[in-house]
Design a protein around this motif. Structure first.
Motif, PDB file in Angstrom:
ATOM      1  N   CYS A  70     -64.501  48.594 -40.875  1.00 44.33           N
ATOM      2  CA  CYS A  70     -64.282  47.777 -42.096  1.00 44.33           C
ATOM      3  C   CYS A  70     -63.224  48.063 -43.125  1.00 44.33           C
ATOM      4  O   CYS A  70     -63.172  49.384 -43.440  1.00 44.33           O
ATOM      5  N   VAL A  71     -62.484  47.187 -43.190  1.00 44.61           N
ATOM      6  CA  VAL A  71     -61.154  47.298 -44.019  1.00 44.61           C
ATOM      7  C   VAL A  71     -61.335  46.641 -45.189  1.00 44.61           C
ATOM      8  O   VAL A  71     -61.332  45.330 -45.294  1.00 44.61           O
ATOM      9  N   LEU A  72     -61.166  47.309 -46.275  1.00 45.99           N
ATOM     10  CA  LEU A  72     -61.247  46.659 -47.828  1.00 45.99           C
ATOM     11  C   LEU A  72     -59.880  46.158 -47.873  1.00 45.99           C
ATOM     12  O   LEU A  72     -58.813  46.850 -47.664  1.00 45.99           O
ATOM     13  N   THR A  73     -59.601  44.698 -48.076  1.00 47.11           N
ATOM     14  CA  THR A  73     -58.453  44.240 -48.371  1.00 47.11           C
ATOM     15  C   THR A  73     -58.609  43.260 -49.632  1.00 47.11           C
ATOM     16  O   THR A  73     -59.578  43.667 -50.550  1.00 47.11           O
ATOM     17  N   GLU A  74     -57.214  42.663 -50.006  1.00 46.30           N
ATOM     18  CA  GLU A  74     -57.357  42.022 -51.228  1.00 46.30           C
ATOM     19  C   GLU A  74     -58.208  40.917 -51.526  1.00 46.30           C
ATOM     20  O   GLU A  74     -58.963  40.540 -52.525  1.00 46.30           O
TER      21      GLU A  74
END
Length: 548
Positions: free
Chosen positions: A413-417
């Motif tokens: 799970c990668v937090l992005t803009e």
């Protein structure tokens, strides 16, 4: 003769016992590596949940940037700051309610300061702006009140000091030879050394926009959102107009890269200086090691162009002091000089930190001594200096450099803009952020017209507070099943520009420790922690997980 033999036998057994004790593992349910604000809140949370904890801190002074000059807190929306993070700022409030806290000015002289955000929220009994030594004392109070076992100046053996079995860390060993064994581990460092040594996936630098479907990642030439760029045309060469004379110090070259493409460059670091203009508490800016006035020729040209914004980020903190941050095209950020920092050796990191210190001290010394600095600005700056009563054991210089970004974990799970700007929903929230997507300049180059320019300075407002997923602090399934990472979280470069705020690190530290406690109780991997249980416990601890 027999007495002599007996003596040597006793001595032998005593020495053997001492050696055995030196090599004996230190054991706890949870081992936390780091001395940051996240490390301390994690330790407190775990103790409150009945777990044994050991903090293994490479730092002597606790609290990271919170106690090393960053006292003008980047809060964003304060309503989403809960749990132990809010308790920290409540303790700041309580400290400044005491008359004895106001040594160099009266409380009423300070009042409500700071960019539209009051320093003191009397209704909520919180205060968001503070002196470095106050933050450090609160961190030390947390350690004492909760009887937390801590070992300072203990540096992870990054080469072979992380012992693993069946995808779990069994113990970590420091350079001093101490071995720490636990059921769960937290990497709460700014650098992510434990995470990297455990072979967890991570990234350094800026991803291309195409990787996560973003707009504000990667190279951002000719994007100017904070004003920290050259607003007038300034010649980059040692002899103006002569390319053969070479570039001035601090300019990297002519090719900044393709807009939107990724690179391995980092937003700039600096020290958050605690300055004062209270004469009795002021130390004149010292001439640093390796001083060379030529390193600041570009700044002289900035002043000659008419730039006057020198004092715009001398942000007021109590007792006639400042949290002084980077501001303008040439300031305290040592642009382009930190690229090697995340991955290099401890020794090389020390050298990089020293270069930053020399640069920043040299900057201040140049401005109070060089005739090319406008006289009115120079005269005013000469009334400022380092605070005598801060960082007393370090020449009144901050203990911790501002590592705005180093390694960032890459998990499932990668937090992005897209999440931070509200375009995508966040699953399994464990805390919230709200600050703008904020990246400092990454490089200084010569543009296509032959003038100097900065690149990388981004400031995109988050339209509303956003949640941070539990998946962002745990490694990918199959990589490491008993490690949590609340500082070098799984996020893109530009999303990390919002996450990387001290209140958020404290929030995520508490949530990480809470998840670790549940994993221990249920005898499951961190990736298998029941979110229902975690959510229930975090809400009980007054964490804010989502907008109501």
């Amino acid at each position: 003769m027999r007495k002599t033999i007996s003596f040597f036998l006793i001595l032998l057994f005593s020495v053997s016992g001492l050696l055995a004790g030196a090599n004996k593992p230190y054991q706890a349910d949870l081992i936390i590596y780091g001395g940051t604000s996240a490390a301390i809140t994690a330790a407190v949370a775990a103790k409150k949940l009945g777990k044994t904890v050991i903090v293994v801190s490479p730092d002597i002074h606790l609290g990271g940037l919170s106690s090393s000059g960053l006292g003008f807190t980047d809060t964003g929306n304060k309503e989403v700051i809960g749990g132990l993070s809010r308790d920290f700022y409540h303790r700041v409030y309580l400290h400044y309610q005491q008359d004895t806290a106001w040594k160099w000015q009266k409380k009423e002289e300070y009042g409500n300061k700071g960019q539209g955000t009051p320093a003191i929220d009397g209704k909520d009994r919180t205060m968001w702006i503070f002196e470095p030594h106050v933050a450090e004392k609160i961190m030390e109070d947390y350690i004492k009140e909760n009887n937390i076992e801590i070992y300072r100046n203990e540096w992870l053996n990054r080469k072979d000091g992380v012992k693993m079995k069946d995808g779990k860390i069994t113990s970590i060993i420091t350079l001093s030879g101490k071995q720490f064994t636990g059921k769960m581990f937290i990497d709460a460092t700014y650098e992510g050394d434990l995470m990297a040594s455990a072979k967890v996936s991570y990234h350094v630098g800026r991803e291309a926009n195409s990787v996560y479907g973003e707009i504000w990642n990667g190279v951002q030439t000719e994007v100017f959102q904070h004003g920290h760029h050259f607003k007038t045309d300034i010649d980059p060469y040692k002899i103006p107009g002569d390319k053969n004379s070479g570039l001035l110090a601090g300019i990297s070259g002519e090719n900044p890269g393709v807009k939107g493409e990724g690179d391995n460059k980092l937003q700039a670091y600096c020290f958050r200086m605690c300055l004062t203009n209270k004469e009795e508490n002021r130390i004149t800016f010292p001439k640093p090691d390796n001083y060379n006035a030529a390193n600041y020729e570009l700044l002289a040209r900035v002043f000659q162009s008419g730039w006057k914004e020198l004092f715009d980020k001398f942000d007021d903190i109590p007792n006639r002091k400042t949290d002084t941050n980077n501001h303008g095209p040439f300031s305290t950020d040592f642009i382009g000089m930190n690229y090697d920092y995340p991955e290099t050796s401890y020794q090389k990191r020390k050298e990089i930190v020293k270069q930053h210190e020399d640069y920043q001290k040299g900057l201040m010394y140049f401005m109070i001594t060089d005739s090319r600095v406008p006289a009115d600005l120079q005269k005013r700056l000469q009334t400022w200096g380092l605070s005598k009563d801060e960082f007393k054991d370090n020449g009144n210089w901050p203990h911790q450099i501002y590592v705005r970004e180093a390694r960032r974990m890459v998990s499932d799970c990668v937090l992005t803009e897209n999440e931070t700007l509200g375009r995508k929903e966040v699953p399994k929230p464990i805390g919230m952020g709200s600050y703008a997507l904020d990246s400092h300049n990454t490089q200084r180059y010569v543009n296509s017209r032959g003038f100097v320019q900065n690149e990388g300075d981004i400031g995109v407002h988050a339209p509303k507070p956003y949640s941070i997923s539990y998946g962002s602090i745990v490694p990918k399934i199959g990589e490491c099943s008993n490690l949590l990472v609340p500082v070098c979280v799984s996020s893109s470069h530009i999303a990390y520009g919002s996450v990387r705020m001290e209140p958020v690190f404290m929030i995520l530290g508490e949530s990480a420790a809470t998840a670790a406690a549940i994993a221990i109780d249920d005898q499951v991997n961190v990736q298998q922690v029941s979110y229902e249980k975690l959510e229930t416990q975090l809400l009980k601890q007054k964490q804010r997980l989502r907008l109501n």
